[in-house]
Motif scaffolding. Structure first.
Motif: not given
Length: 202
Positions: A179-202
């Protein structure tokens, strides 16, 4: 931010604008907003066949829809032309497009490992956008300040994430039978998404 979003919703609720409300609309994402980028990629995730596009002048365009995507509708409501797919615009003509470009690619995700055949990951989409900002758009503005003002008034639409589950996380679950850890994966996705948004903003 909340006030801005409410204002945008009110404006979009009205009929199509004859005068553009913003200078440009830049679209990033997956099949929900792909305007035809996958037509030019080596991937089985293509929809340039009938009956796709039956409500788009009865012509398949590479959109995963019978007609316009919601990104197209937003552009029209804002008084802008529908942003063309990045992969469908020749290199020598990209500088001429100042009303926005669509970088979305069907079967892609937030993670580079999310894909079905060749696609433009979010990372690659942002890389192409950065190239446009660095090499093409400056040809239309007299100064960096004017370019910055243009970008600050433009709208950036992002629709992505479901493939990271369907083509990545759930697939791994089936292979490992865990099953894995759904919450950890979701948090990881949000972290990566946030990083990409910051790159776009800069």
């Amino acid at each position: 931010m909340v006030i801005y979003l409410l204002t945008l919703q009110i404006l979009l609720a009205n009929s199509y604008c004859t005068k553009s409300l913003v200078p440009a609309l830049y679209v990033f994402g997956d099949s929900t907003v792909d305007a035809g980028n996958n037509n030019n990629l080596n991937t089985p995730a293509k929809v340039n066949i009938f009956p796709y596009g039956i409500d788009f002048n009865n012509c398949s365009t590479g959109r995963f829809s019978n007609g316009k995507t919601f990104a197209d509708i937003i552009a029209l409501k804002l008084g802008l032309p529908m942003p063309p797919p990045y992969m469908g615009v020749s290199t020598i003509k990209r500088y001429q497009i100042v009303s926005g470009i669509n970088y979305a690619s069907g079967s892609c995700g937030i993670l580079n490992s999310t894909r079905y055949g060749e696609c433009l990951s979010l990372n690659k989409q942002i890389e192409y956008f950065t190239s446009i900002v660095t090499n093409d758009l400056p040809r239309n503005f007299r100064s960096k300040a004017k370019l910055s003002h243009y970008l600050s008034k433009s709208i950036f639409l992002l629709s992505i994430g479901s493939n990271d589950y369907m083509l990545n996380y759930f697939k791994q679950e089936m292979v490992t039978n865990q099953k894995g850890n759904h919450e950890e994966f979701a948090n990881y996705l949000l972290e990566q998404l946030g990083f990409n948004i910051k790159v776009t903003y800069v």
